[in-house]
Design an enzyme around this catalytic site. Structure first.
Site, PDB file in Angstrom:
ATOM      1  N   CYS A  84     -14.896 -13.999  33.477  1.00 18.92           N
ATOM      2  CA  CYS A  84     -14.604 -12.663  32.959  1.00 18.92           C
ATOM      3  C   CYS A  84     -13.115 -12.600  32.664  1.00 18.92           C
ATOM      4  O   CYS A  84     -12.288 -12.718  33.582  1.00 18.92           O
ATOM      5  CB  CYS A  84     -15.002 -11.600  33.987  1.00 18.92           C
ATOM      6  SG  CYS A  84     -14.579  -9.916  33.481  1.00 18.92           S
ATOM      7  N   GLY A  85     -12.759 -12.425  31.412  1.00 22.16           N
ATOM      8  CA  GLY A  85     -11.363 -12.449  31.020  1.00 22.16           C
ATOM      9  C   GLY A  85     -10.565 -11.286  31.571  1.00 22.16           C
ATOM     10  O   GLY A  85      -9.431 -11.449  32.042  1.00 22.16           O
ATOM     11  N   GLU A 265     -22.082  -6.196  27.140  1.00 23.47           N
ATOM     12  CA  GLU A 265     -21.936  -7.311  28.061  1.00 23.47           C
ATOM     13  C   GLU A 265     -23.246  -7.620  28.785  1.00 23.47           C
ATOM     14  O   GLU A 265     -23.949  -6.716  29.235  1.00 23.47           O
ATOM     15  CB  GLU A 265     -20.839  -7.026  29.091  1.00 23.47           C
ATOM     16  CG  GLU A 265     -19.441  -7.092  28.511  1.00 23.47           C
ATOM     17  CD  GLU A 265     -18.398  -7.324  29.579  1.00 23.47           C
ATOM     18  OE1 GLU A 265     -18.564  -8.259  30.393  1.00 23.47           O
ATOM     19  OE2 GLU A 265     -17.407  -6.565  29.601  1.00 23.47           O
ATOM     20  N   CYS A 274     -13.761  -6.574  26.861  1.00 27.81           N
ATOM     21  CA  CYS A 274     -14.282  -7.855  27.345  1.00 27.81           C
ATOM     22  C   CYS A 274     -13.310  -8.938  26.912  1.00 27.81           C
ATOM     23  O   CYS A 274     -13.152  -9.192  25.712  1.00 27.81           O
ATOM     24  CB  CYS A 274     -15.678  -8.125  26.780  1.00 27.81           C
ATOM     25  SG  CYS A 274     -16.381  -9.719  27.266  1.00 27.81           S
TER      26      CYS A 274
END
Length: 330
Positions: A84-85, A265, A274
């Site tokens: 997950c950035g 997502e 995201c």
């Protein structure tokens, strides 16, 4: 894959952090005793009956040499996420602001289920992390590794490709290609998705003409990305048979100000931002010659700066913020 924890009981301190509105409940689990269950994760993430978040992140000891901690990220529906950035930037803020990592270092490496991610960060006058620049690694474009099931497409898979500049590592010219799948939506039309993995799967749909889409795909007003029914269309394609591990679904358009994007997502629904999706969308836009290899990606919660550099790595830069801390009964 769902987590298999039996659950814990008692009161636990937590912190709520977000990256451009993509929000997470953090627990310090460096002693690895937080055996949370699927039901507990769902309750924590519920925006009416819980704290409210897109996921839960457990801060655990690193298993890989050279890493400063493990980000164990669980989606709001109780499924594990490889990467997950926005979450990894928030992880950096959590450990820097609490002195787990020395703020004077200016860098750290976070272990994720998709592998290590190197981060450079800036701090404010109080020594708290302000922005984080994350080396997200090279995008994965091979269909089997994204993964994509091209046989499930309504039309034959097509290939988009980009000639690359001379690669600095070996002086050789490179080209790269990704698979594009055209998939029908009930009641029409068909959408074309470029498959990209940034440690987790993404299906990126770049829209050039909103007016060409039928009115039932919008929630009123003029046809645009802002009124597009991401909840319905994204949910349908998230679980399409073309994506054997489900997928994150991005809808985006490119103009002179950068790339505008909304995202459904996997395991969460639409979120405000995201990070991996922004990276995947920049890659897809560059491959299809809609964008240069460096651009701003504008999300509902703010802007990330994305660079797909000449070493094939994608570099994401953006903020991370802490909303509040508290205790919760589990």
């Amino acid at each position: 894959m769902e987590i298999t924890g039996a659950g814990v009981a008692g009161r636990y301190p937590f912190a709520k952090l977000h990256g451009l509105g993509n929000d997470f409940v953090f627990f310090d689990d460096r002693d690895e005793t937080m055996d949370v269950s699927v039901d507990q994760v769902k309750r924590l993430c519920d925006r009416r009956f819980g704290i409210g978040a897109d996921g839960v992140i457990l801060v655990r000891p690193a298993r890989l040499e050279g890493c400063d901690g493990l980000m164990y990220y669980i989606n709001a529906d109780g499924t594990l996420a490889q990467m997950c950035g926005n979450g990894v930037r928030c992880f950096a803020k959590y450990v820097v602001d609490r002195g787990i990592v020395d703020a004077a270092r200016g860098n750290l490496t976070v272990e994720t289920l998709a592998g290590p991610r190197a981060i450079r960060f800036t701090v404010d006058e109080a020594g708290r992390l302000a922005t984080a620049q994350v080396d997200m690694g090279a995008p994965v474009l091979e269909a089997a590794e994204v993964p994509l099931n091209a046989a499930a497409a309504d039309e034959a898979a097509t290939v988009v490709a980009e000639e690359r500049a001379t690669h600095p590592c070996d002086g050789q010219a490179r080209s790269c290609a990704a698979t594009a799948l055209t998939l029908a939506y009930p009641g029409g039309p068909a959408f074309t998705f470029v498959g990209v993995s940034m440690g987790n799967p993404h299906a990126v749909c770049l829209i050039d003409d909103w007016e060409a889409l039928p009115a039932h795909l919008f929630k009123g007003g003029e046809k645009s990305l802002e009124t597009f029914d991401v909840d319905a269309v994204g949910a349908y394609f998230e679980s399409h048979s073309a994506f054997p591990e489900k997928t994150n679904v991005e809808f985006a358009c490119v103009d002179d100000s950068g790339i505008a994007m909304r995202v459904f997502e996997r395991g969460c629904g639409e979120t405000m931002a995201c990070g991996t999706g922004a990276c995947a969308t920049l890659v897809a836009a560059a491959l299809t010659e809609r964008s240069e290899r460096e651009n701003d990606v504008h999300l509902r919660g703010g802007t990330l700066h994305i660079l797909w550099d000449e070493t094939d790595h994608v570099i994401m830069t953006g903020p991370a913020d802490e909303a509040f801390i508290g205790e919760v009964e589990l």
